[in-house]
Write an enzyme that holds these catalytic residues in place. Sequence first.
Site, PDB file in Angstrom:
ATOM      1  N   CYS A   1       0.578  -1.066  -0.386  1.00  0.00           N
ATOM      2  CA  CYS A   1      -0.124   0.339   0.467  1.00  0.00           C
ATOM      3  C   CYS A   1       0.739   1.560   0.116  1.00  0.00           C
ATOM      4  O   CYS A   1       0.390   2.514  -0.550  1.00  0.00           O
ATOM      5  CB  CYS A   1      -0.924  -0.400   0.810  1.00  0.00           C
ATOM      6  SG  CYS A   1      -2.093  -1.412   1.129  1.00  0.00           S
TER       7      CYS A   1
ATOM      8  N   HIS B   1      -8.708   3.898  -2.505  1.00  0.00           N
ATOM      9  CA  HIS B   1      -7.395   3.504  -2.236  1.00  0.00           C
ATOM     10  C   HIS B   1      -6.868   2.409  -3.280  1.00  0.00           C
ATOM     11  O   HIS B   1      -6.468   1.297  -3.203  1.00  0.00           O
ATOM     12  CB  HIS B   1      -7.451   2.522  -1.314  1.00  0.00           C
ATOM     13  CG  HIS B   1      -6.267   2.354  -0.311  1.00  0.00           C
ATOM     14  ND1 HIS B   1      -5.069   2.745  -1.292  1.00  0.00           N
ATOM     15  CD2 HIS B   1      -5.409   0.925   0.458  1.00  0.00           C
ATOM     16  CE1 HIS B   1      -3.523   1.879  -0.329  1.00  0.00           C
ATOM     17  NE2 HIS B   1      -4.477   0.761   0.808  1.00  0.00           N
TER      18      HIS B   1
END
Length: 396
Positions: free
Chosen positions: A83, A343
């Site tokens: 991430c 995201h």
Amino acid sequence: MTQKVFVVGVGMTKFEKPGGREWDYPDMAREAGTKALEDAGVDYDRIGQAYVGYVYGESTSGQRAVYELGMTGIPVVNVNNNCSTGSTALFLAAQAVRSGVSDCTLALGFEKMQKGSLGSTYDDREQPMMRHLMALAELQEFAMPPAPYMFGAAGKEHMERYGTTAEQFAKIGVKNHKHSVNNPYAQFQQEYSLEEVLAAKQIYGPLTKLQCSPTSDGSGAVILANEDFVDRHGLADRAVEIVGQAMVTDMRSTFDTESAINLVGSDMTNVAARQVYDQAGFGPDEVDVIELHDCFSTNELLTYEALGLCAPGEGGRLVDDNATTYGGKWVVNPSGGLISKGHPLGATGLAQCSELTWQLRGTADARQVDGARIALQHNIGLGGAVVVTGYRPANR
């Protein structure tokens, strides 16, 4: 000689739910990259190196992505750091400028994701998160899916240790959804009441669905340059300087402290933040606006403490005091954060940089933080790596 590093161009796509728009990753990269080049006022042939981040894709997808912008034979480095992929591409692009290797670089990130919770691609080998999950399972009973389990478990530990409440975590979801209403790039632009956030489907521990970041498609891009390039191209009035930047990976304390909070990276964040404050010459009290990695509301609260906005255990007080929204001491995630903006893993860190650049230029429209002069970015990926970056406008 170490060079100063400036953000001179930013661009991003609107973040979309997977499958919500008919496009592929080259389309995403072309849109975000073209916007960043136009923002900087430079052509692609001025880029000396490109660092392209994505988590889900084939090995040279980075080349295919930037070929939409030009084919000049420059080094193109493919980046994957879970991430924190987008900010890792930014870190490497900045490193190339800082070291004098290139006077102008591109950091680009994208993601085309599957619907639903994150899953593994290769099941014939050990998963990189296995050690973290096994350590956490010794502390709290294992649950699926893994990501909300890990961050939800960290939230539960914080509640048990400090008396933090589910309502305080939920208030973070309320705040970020409210912020996103003014962000045309956000995947979601809808306000929710505290009652609605608390009543949403429970995922794990204190986390409900409206406190969790969604899977998303999208792209972000950033153009970096050194001081000479900025001067030669007359970019000082829009340039934003990277005044501090640090990447930290897992340490012994990640596993040795028997803490779910450390297993999701709080120690990494704290070490990286202290390095950035030392480099930049400012502390957390001087920061005006922050984009941080709120993959789950629990992580936003944990990150308040890891960044030094408050002492350990006092994150809930910041929430209750409205210290992290407009009118408070800091504005955290004016973009809506990962929870509401979305995201797409490879793009997240570059979207954060874009938002902070607009804030420091004073061009964030209805999201603008009054008088923003110092900005801080935090992007984390478990497995693990965190990148923290400090910014100031070049002309102030």
